[in-house]
Design a protein around this motif. Structure first.
Motif, mmCIF file in Angstrom:
data_model
loop_
_atom_site.group_PDB
_atom_site.id
_atom_site.type_symbol
_atom_site.label_atom_id
_atom_site.label_comp_id
_atom_site.label_asym_id
_atom_site.label_seq_id
_atom_site.Cartn_x
_atom_site.Cartn_y
_atom_site.Cartn_z
ATOM 1 N N THR A 267 0.535 -1.282 0.021
ATOM 2 C CA THR A 267 -0.046 0.522 0.191
ATOM 3 C C THR A 267 0.858 1.819 -0.108
ATOM 4 O O THR A 267 1.602 1.546 1.107
ATOM 5 N N TYR A 290 -4.191 9.981 -2.542
ATOM 6 C CA TYR A 290 -3.865 8.894 -3.734
ATOM 7 C C TYR A 290 -3.704 7.723 -3.291
ATOM 8 O O TYR A 290 -2.721 7.771 -2.314
ATOM 9 N N ARG A 292 -2.509 3.721 -3.493
ATOM 10 C CA ARG A 292 -2.788 2.870 -4.336
ATOM 11 C C ARG A 292 -2.127 1.445 -4.113
ATOM 12 O O ARG A 292 -1.807 1.083 -2.941
ATOM 13 N N ARG A 293 -2.961 0.300 -4.028
ATOM 14 C CA ARG A 293 -3.010 -0.803 -3.244
ATOM 15 C C ARG A 293 -2.950 -1.985 -4.403
ATOM 16 O O ARG A 293 -3.640 -2.391 -5.636
ATOM 17 N N GLU A 294 -1.916 -3.092 -3.810
ATOM 18 C CA GLU A 294 -2.115 -4.349 -4.467
ATOM 19 C C GLU A 294 -1.940 -5.472 -3.592
ATOM 20 O O GLU A 294 -1.363 -5.068 -2.712
ATOM 21 N N ASP A 320 -5.933 -5.180 -7.487
ATOM 22 C CA ASP A 320 -5.201 -3.929 -7.870
ATOM 23 C C ASP A 320 -5.607 -2.493 -8.271
ATOM 24 O O ASP A 320 -6.238 -2.983 -9.547
ATOM 25 N N SER A 322 -6.380 1.344 -7.624
ATOM 26 C CA SER A 322 -6.142 2.953 -7.572
ATOM 27 C C SER A 322 -7.081 3.852 -7.467
ATOM 28 O O SER A 322 -8.420 4.127 -7.345
ATOM 29 N N TYR A 324 -7.922 8.114 -5.611
ATOM 30 C CA TYR A 324 -7.223 9.068 -5.381
ATOM 31 C C TYR A 324 -8.713 10.695 -5.556
ATOM 32 O O TYR A 324 -10.083 10.134 -6.171
#
Length: 641
Positions: A267, A290, A292-294, A320, A322, A324
């Motif tokens: 993260t 923002y 972004r996570r996997e 996956d 994202s 924002y």
């Protein structure tokens, strides 16, 4: 039973006020209650701007950084597990994953925020809090019950995690903390804050790891966080924060199902903010975020049955994400009004890939299922806190629009009344909602078809409460609540129809949750204090797991000389009331924490601490396959400068 409890509550507050001199809401009244609030006095979550808790009609609990330090917590889940009304489903292992059920609402219904930015997964709408470093937290504010008129999709409640501020002194301050325990458990981190010229900063880096307190539940996590704040002018301030967390944990071997699984998360998150004073009573705030996570969850076979060999793939799930967003608001504060008006915008993209092993393919699962749903949301909102003598009235309204599920209107009205000098009454009514998760409406899942026709789940919520100090020795708070939910999501087996006859989620059920929370705390006597809490929730109709009621209780015994020694003994109990097929356990689990300052001067201090977890080796879990750890110990030190 419920009538007896309500009668007891009524007697307590009536007898309290009978001997008290009535007064208007004043600084004296605030000081009386603040003896128990300490630095909890101000909340920002209920109306999205700071205001005294004595004027907040919502049911709010605040946890501070000092509370977290005292309990030697390693994750947010451990902290929330002590909060009345928060039912936390987790193994209590080191760095464990967790599901949050606020007043027994579904786990997807609790909105988790980090500095006001939405933290929940797009696919499931649940929130995984073990990606939030516990050491960066200044305070946690929990609003129990829908907060949709301020935050939108939050049918069950809101957990707002507020990070530490940038420093304000030229000479840096900070700490180094390290703890170690059984099964190679380690939690180490360092933080530093200060100011260089007009740039304030806060920096943190840490690591957590464990071989697993039970059944090979290994855990690893490295994380960092930074925040910078600076002046753009005499009346304008700006800042940015950036953080990263990468927990990896094994779920253990589930021999009954012949599977073993692990979870890997990454993260990256960032927040921007700008605040400008437009006059003596008005300010403008804008914030952007923002994330972004996997997330990858891999499940393989143990090879204990003829259905496959050890190590063969059962299911691999990858998400996956994202996300924002941008928020803007204007706050105007006068003697009688605190008016907040703003807009929110949010965009989320999800790439979901499910890979099935040969065993699942035999039962009709596709080898690969790949989807890329997305959603876009915007909202406008406004609320006001009107102070009039003994009254504080908070009307609020918000309109949300989601590209998948359409629009929703969320009004609310809250009232506080100073019954007497040291007693506050609260009441509120609110309409709340929760948008369907993207996987349910657009992405689908394993043997589950997406349903683009899903509507938002709705709720009308009613809460009332009393908060009082009895003399100067005892603080008492109770809240009764009722949540009438409509369009609750329910799974229909085979509802997807031919040819696959997958399951389908639909809006159908009406649900009712009602209950009571009670908290009691004493002022220290010879440095000793006691805290008691309890929650009861009645559920109608029964949930799929068979639950019709849930109980929760906590006992805290504390010694604190305010200088060199602090000790805590905490006992926690929860009864989930699930079917006996899960073979649940519900012992009281006791933890002991001890902190001793062994060195201190003007600029430095050294603390030693020790924790004994699950002292009586109790069993407390929802399902037997996910048992809690037995008794274990840890110790460590913290150097402050």
């Amino acid at each position: 039973m419920k009538k007896q409890v309500l009668f007891f509550v009524a007697i307590v507050f009536i007898s309290t006020c009978a001997s008290a001199e009535t007064a208007l809401l004043s600084e004296r009244e605030l000081r009386t209650l603040s003896a128990f609030y300490s630095d909890r006095e101000i909340s920002v979550t209920a109306t999205r701007t700071p205001k005294p808790l004595t004027r907040a009609a919502e049911n709010i609990t605040v946890i501070t950084a000092d509370d977290i330090k005292a309990m030697n917590a390693h994750t947010v889940a451990e902290v929330l597990n002590r909060v009345p009304g928060m039912f936390v489903n987790f193994t209590q292992d080191f760095g464990t994953t967790a599901l949050l059920y606020t007043q027994s609402a579904e786990d997807r219904h609790t909105l988790v925020l980090v500095d006001g930015a939405r933290w929940n997964f797009l696919g499931s709408n649940t929130a995984e809090t073990n990606t939030i470093p516990i050491r960066i937290i200044e305070r946690i504010e929990i609003v129990k019950g829908p907060a949709s008129s301020a935050w939108g999709s939050s049918l069950g409640g809101v957990v707002n995690i507020i990070t530490k501020k940038a420093g304000t002194t030229a000479s840096p301050t900070g700490s180094v903390r390290i703890s170690g325990g059984e099964h190679a458990s380690l939690d180490a981190g360092a933080e530093m804050a200060g100011m260089a010229n007009s740039l304030g900063y806060y920096l943190f880096a840490g690591t957590q790891q464990s071989d697993g307190l039970r059944e090979n539940r290994h855990y690893r996590n490295n994380h960092f966080f930074s925040k910078f704040a600076f002046l753009l002018g005499e009346d304008t301030r700006a800042g940015i924060s950036v953080g990263y967390s990468a927990p990896n944990n094994d779920q253990g071997d589930l021999t009954i199902y012949d599977i073993s699984s692990w979870t890997d998360q990454k993260t990256l998150f960032s927040n921007l903010f700008l605040t400008a004073d437009l006059g003596p009573d008005t300010r403008f705030e804008v914030a952007g975020h923002y994330i972004r996570r996997e997330l990858e969850v891999n499940t393989s076979l143990l090879g204990l049955t003829p259905m496959g060999r050890a190590g063969d793939l059962y299911l691999n799930s990858q998400f996956d994400e994202s996300n924002y967003g941008l928020s803007m608001k204007i706050v105007r504060e006068t003697e009688r009004h605190t008016l907040v008006a703003g807009i929110d915008f949010d965009r989320g993209n999800l790439e979901q890939t499910l890979r099935s092993g040969s065993l699942l393919q035999m039962y009709g699962a596709p080898a690969v299922n790949h989807t890329k749903p997305s959603e876009e949301s915007w909202a406008v909102y406004a609320n006001d806190t009107i102070v009039w003598g003994r009254w504080a009235i908070t009307p609020g309204v918000r309109f949300d629009h989601n590209s998948v599920s359409g629009g929703f209107f969320s009004p609310s009205l809250g009232i506080t009344y100073q019954l007497c000098e040291n007693t506050i009454l609260r009441a509120g009514i609110a309409r709340g909602f929760h948008y369907p998760p993207l996987s349910a409406s657009e992405g689908g899942g394993l043997f589950v078809d997406p349903n683009p026709s899903l509507d938002a789940e709705e709720v009308w919520s009613y809460q009332a409460g009393i908060e009082s100090t009895i003399g100067s020795a005892l603080w008492f708070k109770t809240t009764v609540f009722r949540h009438d939910q409509d369009k609750a999501m329910r799974n229909i087996p085979g509802g997807g129809g031919p040819p696959a006859y997958n399951d389908l989620l639909v809006n159908s059920d009406k649900l009712k949750r009602q209950g009571i929370e009670i908290e009691i705390k004493t002022q220290p006597i010879q440095n000793f204090s006691v805290g008691l809490s309890g929650t009861y929730v009645h559920l109608s109709p029964a949930l799929d797991v068979g639950a019709t009621e849930r109980w929760q209780a906590g006992v805290l015994l504390q010694y604190d000389d305010m200088e060199t020694l602090r000790a805590q003994l905490y006992g926690g109990f929860v009864d989930w009331d699930v079917y006996s097929v899960y073979q649940p356990a519900k012992d009281m689990v006791w933890d002991f924490n001890l902190q001793k300052t062994v060195y201190r001067n003007r600029d430095h201090s050294l603390d030693l601490f020790f924790s004994l977890h699950n002292i009586l080796d109790g069993s407390q879990y929802v399902q037997e396959i996910y048992k809690n750890p037995s008794r274990w110990v840890e110790g460590g030190l913290q150097w402050r400068y």
